[in-house]
Design a protein around this motif. Sequence first.
Motif, PDB file in Angstrom:
ATOM      1  N   GLN A  93       0.823  -1.196   0.000  1.00 53.53           N
ATOM      2  CA  GLN A  93       0.000   0.000   0.000  1.00 53.53           C
ATOM      3  C   GLN A  93       0.860   1.251   0.000  1.00 53.53           C
ATOM      4  OE1 GLN A  93      -2.394   0.808   3.465  1.00 53.53           O
ATOM      5  NE2 GLN A  93      -4.010   1.714   2.227  1.00 53.53           N
ATOM      6  N   ALA A  94       1.957   1.222   0.719  1.00 53.85           N
ATOM      7  CA  ALA A  94       2.819   2.396   0.792  1.00 53.85           C
ATOM      8  C   ALA A  94       3.682   2.550  -0.449  1.00 53.85           C
ATOM      9  CB  ALA A  94       3.705   2.308   2.034  1.00 53.85           C
ATOM     10  N   GLN A  95       3.805   1.500  -1.268  1.00 56.22           N
ATOM     11  CA  GLN A  95       4.737   1.527  -2.385  1.00 56.22           C
ATOM     12  C   GLN A  95       4.051   1.464  -3.746  1.00 56.22           C
ATOM     13  OE1 GLN A  95       7.703   2.198  -1.656  1.00 56.22           O
ATOM     14  NE2 GLN A  95       7.457   1.938   0.534  1.00 56.22           N
ATOM     15  N   SER A  96       2.742   1.481  -3.793  1.00 60.45           N
ATOM     16  CA  SER A  96       2.036   1.339  -5.061  1.00 60.45           C
ATOM     17  C   SER A  96       1.357   2.644  -5.439  1.00 60.45           C
ATOM     18  CB  SER A  96       0.995   0.223  -4.955  1.00 60.45           C
ATOM     19  OG  SER A  96       0.280   0.102  -6.162  1.00 60.45           O
ATOM     20  N   LEU A  97       1.518   3.055  -6.691  1.00 68.37           N
ATOM     21  CA  LEU A  97       0.923   4.302  -7.148  1.00 68.37           C
ATOM     22  C   LEU A  97       0.734   4.234  -8.658  1.00 68.37           C
ATOM     23  CD1 LEU A  97       0.078   7.063  -5.982  1.00 68.37           C
ATOM     24  CD2 LEU A  97       2.348   7.910  -6.564  1.00 68.37           C
ATOM     25  N   ARG A  98      -0.444   4.675  -9.108  1.00 67.05           N
ATOM     26  CA  ARG A  98      -0.758   4.721 -10.540  1.00 67.05           C
ATOM     27  C   ARG A  98      -0.897   6.189 -10.930  1.00 67.05           C
ATOM     28  NH1 ARG A  98      -6.125   1.381 -10.274  1.00 67.05           N
ATOM     29  NH2 ARG A  98      -6.301   2.865  -8.541  1.00 67.05           N
ATOM     30  N   ILE A  99       0.049   6.676 -11.728  1.00 70.74           N
ATOM     31  CA  ILE A  99       0.120   8.090 -12.068  1.00 70.74           C
ATOM     32  C   ILE A  99      -0.219   8.276 -13.535  1.00 70.74           C
ATOM     33  CG2 ILE A  99       1.613  10.126 -12.136  1.00 70.74           C
ATOM     34  CD1 ILE A  99       3.435   8.597 -10.115  1.00 70.74           C
ATOM     35  N   GLY A 100      -1.075   9.249 -13.823  1.00 70.25           N
ATOM     36  CA  GLY A 100      -1.376   9.616 -15.194  1.00 70.25           C
ATOM     37  C   GLY A 100      -0.877  11.022 -15.466  1.00 70.25           C
ATOM     38  N   GLU A 149      -9.047   4.068 -12.486  1.00 66.91           N
ATOM     39  CA  GLU A 149      -7.981   3.308 -13.128  1.00 66.91           C
ATOM     40  C   GLU A 149      -6.619   3.931 -12.832  1.00 66.91           C
ATOM     41  OE1 GLU A 149      -9.202   3.428 -17.170  1.00 66.91           O
ATOM     42  OE2 GLU A 149     -10.921   2.105 -16.865  1.00 66.91           O
ATOM     43  N   LEU A 150      -6.607   5.195 -12.429  1.00 61.94           N
ATOM     44  CA  LEU A 150      -5.398   5.901 -12.013  1.00 61.94           C
ATOM     45  C   LEU A 150      -5.664   6.559 -10.668  1.00 61.94           C
ATOM     46  CD1 LEU A 150      -4.423   7.657 -15.381  1.00 61.94           C
ATOM     47  CD2 LEU A 150      -3.301   5.673 -14.363  1.00 61.94           C
ATOM     48  N   ASP A 151      -4.624   6.688  -9.865  1.00 56.64           N
ATOM     49  CA  ASP A 151      -4.765   7.314  -8.545  1.00 56.64           C
ATOM     50  C   ASP A 151      -4.709   8.831  -8.620  1.00 56.64           C
ATOM     51  OD1 ASP A 151      -4.805   4.796  -7.202  1.00 56.64           O
ATOM     52  OD2 ASP A 151      -2.632   4.680  -7.479  1.00 56.64           O
ATOM     53  N   VAL A 152      -3.907   9.363  -9.536  1.00 59.69           N
ATOM     54  CA  VAL A 152      -3.703  10.806  -9.624  1.00 59.69           C
ATOM     55  C   VAL A 152      -3.357  11.155 -11.059  1.00 59.69           C
ATOM     56  CG1 VAL A 152      -1.263  10.559  -8.991  1.00 59.69           C
ATOM     57  CG2 VAL A 152      -2.405  12.763  -8.644  1.00 59.69           C
ATOM     58  N   GLY A 153      -3.746  12.349 -11.472  1.00 60.67           N
ATOM     59  CA  GLY A 153      -3.426  12.810 -12.814  1.00 60.67           C
ATOM     60  C   GLY A 153      -2.806  14.194 -12.786  1.00 60.67           C
ATOM     61  N   LEU A 154      -1.874  14.426 -13.691  1.00 60.11           N
ATOM     62  CA  LEU A 154      -1.252  15.737 -13.885  1.00 60.11           C
ATOM     63  C   LEU A 154      -1.601  16.173 -15.302  1.00 60.11           C
ATOM     64  CD1 LEU A 154       2.242  14.881 -12.357  1.00 60.11           C
ATOM     65  CD2 LEU A 154       0.364  16.094 -11.229  1.00 60.11           C
ATOM     66  N   ILE A 155      -2.376  17.230 -15.431  1.00 60.12           N
ATOM     67  CA  ILE A 155      -2.945  17.566 -16.736  1.00 60.12           C
ATOM     68  C   ILE A 155      -2.619  18.999 -17.134  1.00 60.12           C
ATOM     69  CG2 ILE A 155      -4.784  15.864 -16.561  1.00 60.12           C
ATOM     70  CD1 ILE A 155      -6.673  18.205 -15.789  1.00 60.12           C
ATOM     71  N   GLU A 156      -2.586  19.216 -18.447  1.00 60.99           N
ATOM     72  CA  GLU A 156      -2.277  20.537 -19.000  1.00 60.99           C
ATOM     73  C   GLU A 156      -3.525  21.323 -19.353  1.00 60.99           C
ATOM     74  OE1 GLU A 156      -0.104  19.128 -22.359  1.00 60.99           O
ATOM     75  OE2 GLU A 156       0.953  17.752 -21.032  1.00 60.99           O
ATOM     76  N   GLY A 157      -4.603  20.633 -19.666  1.00 66.63           N
ATOM     77  CA  GLY A 157      -5.818  21.308 -20.098  1.00 66.63           C
ATOM     78  C   GLY A 157      -6.880  21.311 -19.015  1.00 66.63           C
ATOM     79  N   PRO A 158      -8.008  21.976 -19.270  1.00 72.38           N
ATOM     80  CA  PRO A 158      -9.107  21.996 -18.305  1.00 72.38           C
ATOM     81  C   PRO A 158      -9.695  20.603 -18.097  1.00 72.38           C
ATOM     82  CG  PRO A 158      -9.354  23.728 -19.950  1.00 72.38           C
ATOM     83  CD  PRO A 158      -8.260  22.832 -20.431  1.00 72.38           C
TER      84      PRO A 158
END
Length: 310
Positions: A93-100, A149-158
């Motif tokens: 749990q402390a080591q798993s991450l799904r990043i978009g 399907e992802l934990d967190v996203g970093l996005i450029e658009g609205p």
Amino acid sequence: MDVLRLTLRQLQIFVAVARSGSTTAASAEIALSQSATSSAVNELERLLSLRLFDRAGKRLLLNDSGRALLPRALALLDGAAGIEQMSRDGSAQAQSLRIGASTTIGNYVLPRLLAGFMGAQQPGSATAWRSKVVIGNTAAICDAVAAFELDVGLIEGPCHQPALVVTPWLLDEMVVVAAPDSALARSSAAGERVPLRTLREAVWLVRESGSGTREATDQSLLPHLSSYRRSIELGSSEAIQRAAQEGLGVACLSTWVVNDALEAGRLCRIATTLPRQLRQCHLVVHCQKQSTPALLAFIARASATAEATR
């Protein structure tokens, strides 16, 4: 405590049918017979005393009740998956991450952010690291975060997903560029600011619809240009950059994308009468997402990165 009548398996079947639109397609995904899948949907509707789907021949289409249930079902299943993972490996749990990340951030910003994040982890923790990174356009990343399907996203658009919590993150400057031997570049080199009438006649190299870069350029350019009278649509900022270097047209791209090409002289920044173009990048998570230590640590690191650039 009330006895729960619903099961996670029923919700899993419901989600599979909602996504596929039929019990036949869902049964293949969840390893059940079509009849068992259909019976599970009927039993769920009976337990809830609600119709969740409209029947249109063999198609099952979510109705208002089904659409209201879907995000709650996804949140419960996401939490259950985390519990199962934790049971298999106490440190998972402390080591798993799904990043978009949308394309520009994923290619030019995220690698350095991840390097800093991984470097700040406790010694030995990287041996159990099981994370993944997905890069796509802004719309696709938001859809994946909304679907858990992802934990967190970093996005450029609205972001147009109402279920997501959207936090302002980095600021990115968009600049107009062209090949050094182009007429636009020669005008800029002579100290001239290219007027709007000239920009309206140029061939514009643009991203596809759904891209954060495309949405940002549309919002900043179209109020001044009215339309792209001549344009070529390409599927990545790298392709646009290469096309601009070959003299195929003019582009409006992130400074993150073009800095190396500008410094190497492969592209030229075009001075125009347009106002300065800044776009706000965002960090997105689902409003019902259960935070894990890894997610909290990553968000803290991303927030610190944004603060350092201000």
